[in-house]
Design a protein around this motif. Sequence first.
Motif, short mmCIF file in Angstrom:
data_model
loop_
_atom_site.label_atom_id
_atom_site.label_comp_id
_atom_site.label_asym_id
_atom_site.label_seq_id
_atom_site.Cartn_x
_atom_site.Cartn_y
_atom_site.Cartn_z
N GLY A 85 0.81 -1.20 0.00
CA GLY A 85 0.00 0.00 0.00
C GLY A 85 0.85 1.25 0.00
N SER A 86 0.19 2.34 -0.19
CA SER A 86 0.84 3.64 -0.22
C SER A 86 1.27 4.07 1.18
CB SER A 86 -0.12 4.67 -0.81
OG SER A 86 0.39 5.97 -0.65
N GLN A 87 2.43 4.69 1.26
CA GLN A 87 2.89 5.21 2.54
C GLN A 87 2.05 6.41 2.98
OE1 GLN A 87 7.01 6.08 2.00
NE2 GLN A 87 7.63 3.96 2.18
N CYS A 88 1.35 7.01 2.03
CA CYS A 88 0.52 8.18 2.34
C CYS A 88 -0.95 7.85 2.18
CB CYS A 88 0.90 9.35 1.44
SG CYS A 88 2.58 9.91 1.67
N ALA A 89 -1.35 6.65 2.51
CA ALA A 89 -2.73 6.21 2.32
C ALA A 89 -3.71 7.10 3.06
CB ALA A 89 -2.88 4.76 2.76
N TYR A 90 -3.29 7.71 4.15
CA TYR A 90 -4.18 8.59 4.90
C TYR A 90 -4.59 9.80 4.07
CZ TYR A 90 0.00 11.42 5.66
OH TYR A 90 1.12 12.18 5.48
N LEU A 91 -3.83 10.15 3.05
CA LEU A 91 -4.18 11.27 2.19
C LEU A 91 -5.31 10.92 1.22
CD1 LEU A 91 -0.73 12.85 1.30
CD2 LEU A 91 -2.44 13.68 2.90
N ASP A 92 -5.63 9.65 1.08
CA ASP A 92 -6.71 9.25 0.19
C ASP A 92 -8.04 9.88 0.59
OD1 ASP A 92 -4.96 7.78 -1.30
OD2 ASP A 92 -5.57 5.84 -0.51
N SER A 93 -8.19 10.21 1.86
CA SER A 93 -9.44 10.80 2.33
C SER A 93 -9.47 12.32 2.14
CB SER A 93 -9.67 10.45 3.79
OG SER A 93 -8.65 11.01 4.59
N LEU A 94 -8.36 12.94 1.76
CA LEU A 94 -8.30 14.38 1.55
C LEU A 94 -9.09 14.73 0.29
CD1 LEU A 94 -7.05 17.08 2.48
CD2 LEU A 94 -5.14 16.60 0.97
N LYS A 95 -10.14 15.53 0.45
CA LYS A 95 -11.02 15.86 -0.68
C LYS A 95 -10.95 17.33 -1.08
CE LYS A 95 -13.02 11.79 -0.94
NZ LYS A 95 -12.49 10.85 -1.88
N LYS A 96 -10.70 18.20 -0.11
CA LYS A 96 -10.71 19.64 -0.39
C LYS A 96 -9.44 20.28 0.15
CE LYS A 96 -15.68 19.98 -0.21
NZ LYS A 96 -16.84 20.70 0.29
N ILE A 97 -8.95 21.27 -0.59
CA ILE A 97 -7.75 21.98 -0.14
C ILE A 97 -7.86 23.45 -0.56
CG2 ILE A 97 -6.36 21.50 -2.19
CD1 ILE A 97 -3.98 21.09 -0.23
N VAL A 98 -7.33 24.31 0.27
CA VAL A 98 -7.28 25.74 -0.03
C VAL A 98 -5.81 26.13 -0.09
CG1 VAL A 98 -7.85 28.05 0.77
CG2 VAL A 98 -9.48 26.18 1.12
N ILE A 99 -5.40 26.67 -1.23
CA ILE A 99 -4.02 27.13 -1.39
C ILE A 99 -4.02 28.63 -1.09
CG2 ILE A 99 -2.15 27.47 -3.05
CD1 ILE A 99 -3.10 24.92 -4.44
N PRO A 100 -3.25 29.05 -0.07
CA PRO A 100 -3.29 30.45 0.35
C PRO A 100 -2.60 31.41 -0.62
CG PRO A 100 -1.62 29.26 1.58
CD PRO A 100 -2.34 28.24 0.73
#
Length: 124
Positions: A1-16
Amino acid sequence: GSQCAYLDSLKKIVIPDSVTEVSANAFYASNLTSISFGSNVSTIGRDAFSDCNSALYTEYECGRYVGDSVNPYAILVELTNENLSSYKINDKTKIIAYGVFSNCERLSTIVIPDSVTSIGEKAF
């Protein structure tokens, strides 16, 4: 599996506003469905938004755009058809990402609107 599997749940991001560049592969193959860009982003690296969740893209005239609810056409990230002879970029687009037209051998005409403030490396 991916070492960053926890990022799979990231759906929205705001770039400042403090961010000026989205690096190569920054969100490659992510599950993002929404992204908001600060006013100072001017550079989009190679494959920064490639192979992402299809909900992230707004389709327009054989182009895939990334943006937010205010401007879903802010950034032209790729074409869905590289055999076009002409292409008109959406009138709300601000940034043409890295390499968007680089594989379009038949392209002879591109209409770039006044809204575009940045053309990525190897765009053509």
